[in-house]
Enzyme design. Sequence first.
Site, mmCIF file in Angstrom:
data_model
loop_
_atom_site.group_PDB
_atom_site.id
_atom_site.type_symbol
_atom_site.label_atom_id
_atom_site.label_comp_id
_atom_site.label_asym_id
_atom_site.label_seq_id
_atom_site.Cartn_x
_atom_site.Cartn_y
_atom_site.Cartn_z
ATOM 1 N N GLU A 24 0.468 -1.084 -0.050
ATOM 2 C CA GLU A 24 -0.188 -0.150 0.094
ATOM 3 C C GLU A 24 0.787 1.188 0.120
ATOM 4 O O GLU A 24 0.333 2.361 -0.239
ATOM 5 C CB GLU A 24 -0.967 0.127 0.959
ATOM 6 C CG GLU A 24 -0.237 0.095 2.554
ATOM 7 C CD GLU A 24 -0.222 -1.503 3.119
ATOM 8 O OE1 GLU A 24 -0.626 -1.646 4.415
ATOM 9 O OE2 GLU A 24 -0.606 -2.452 2.205
ATOM 10 N N ASN A 25 2.181 1.125 0.253
ATOM 11 C CA ASN A 25 2.891 2.483 0.101
ATOM 12 C C ASN A 25 3.355 2.624 -1.267
ATOM 13 O O ASN A 25 4.232 3.574 -1.534
ATOM 14 C CB ASN A 25 4.027 2.489 0.948
ATOM 15 C CG ASN A 25 5.089 1.009 0.873
ATOM 16 O OD1 ASN A 25 4.402 -0.071 0.756
ATOM 17 N ND2 ASN A 25 6.276 1.390 0.573
#
Length: 445
Positions: A283-284
């Site tokens: 998700e980063n």
Amino acid sequence: MKRVPQMSAEAAAALVKSGAVIMVGGFGMTGSPVHLLHALAEADVRDLTYIANNIGEPGLGGGRLLRNGQIKKAIGSYFTSNREVVEAAQSGAIAFELMPQGSMAEAIRAGGAGIGGFYTPTAAGTVIAAKAETRQIAGTSQVFVPALRADVALIRAWQADSAGNLVYRRTEQNFNKAMATAADLVIAEAEEILPLGAIDPDHIHTPGNFVDVLARAPTTLADLGSSADIRASGKQVDDLRMRIARRAFAELRAGDVVNLGIGIPTLIADLITPEHGIILHTENGMLGVGPAPESGGAMDYPVNAGKIPVTALPGSSYFDSADSFAMIRGGHIDVAVMGGLQVDESGNLANWAIPGKPLLGVGGAMDLASGARRLIITMIHCNRDGSPKIVPQCSLPLTAVAAVDTLITDLAVFTFESGAMRLQELMPGVTLDEVRSKTGAAFAH
């Protein structure tokens, strides 16, 4: 074409005034404007409101501001990775506001786009949304999240040119790209500042009209903290956890886009080869995550959501946190595999907070639990004292309501359909009576 002023990190930090609301880019220490933060730590600036995913590491980046007592309030997603932030929150030294990671990224993007806020299903039915306005939209409970803006944004780029155009490296886009749009004064530190025209326009991530000040600041390994070397990852591997990870891996199919949470799910990554055709999302800001390298760190490789250096498979791509969570909320992630603290017989999940500790670390869990097409939870069946983690009703703060599709423990595999829990499979050597005696929830089989 305008020229953006260039100055030292110290001169740029002097533009930040006491009482300012600041946004700070970075995920862990990757893409963090550490030099600007350290210069700010030397300035006579107090009472800052600090908006960021996290507050650095102890004594590093924003962690240095915290030690100095310069932060009045923190707004962010995951503060538990810095024990000094937890201590400051517990003692009342700082105020804090916790936001799901995707909601925060989108709130920053909305602030930069002149939009007042938005509705999202993330966090509906949880303590984080207890005071939020809630509406039923298309049959789904959604909570209103106001936009976020700041007086100053401190961001980190890999390359800049004299017009202020920015290029980010690998997973260093994270929150930097959106924050560059959402502040009255944007100060960017960069590894190198190139002459006008030296960056191909096709490669620019942030156009120069968003940037007000540039500061050249080359990176050192010391700036990257625990991500500087894979040997600092602290990954826990044992037979019991690997048994659960292997069983969860068997649930994945070729072509699946999969997000792996921290803990047991991260072990699945080392089981996946390119031949399996499984595409890992973090998700980063990365799609196409490969296994961890044998050596090296964030200077050499991208990092995953556990802040651990990883390799990039052929065909991988990088993007910022706002786009990453748009993938999640938009239904473009097939499977999320996450850890759990409690699951109940209705498929409710609690995995981010325990009694007696401040609620400081939700990260992307709420976004993934409500946004992924399928949610698999992996966990040890019982607590250390022998009490069940699978309960009639969750007593811990909820992550998501009725979201769990499959639960895999060291004893059994359960599925959830129409609000009912069913025993799907026993692990090798485990009896039905043992599962019954160690499970607090009612289940069919």
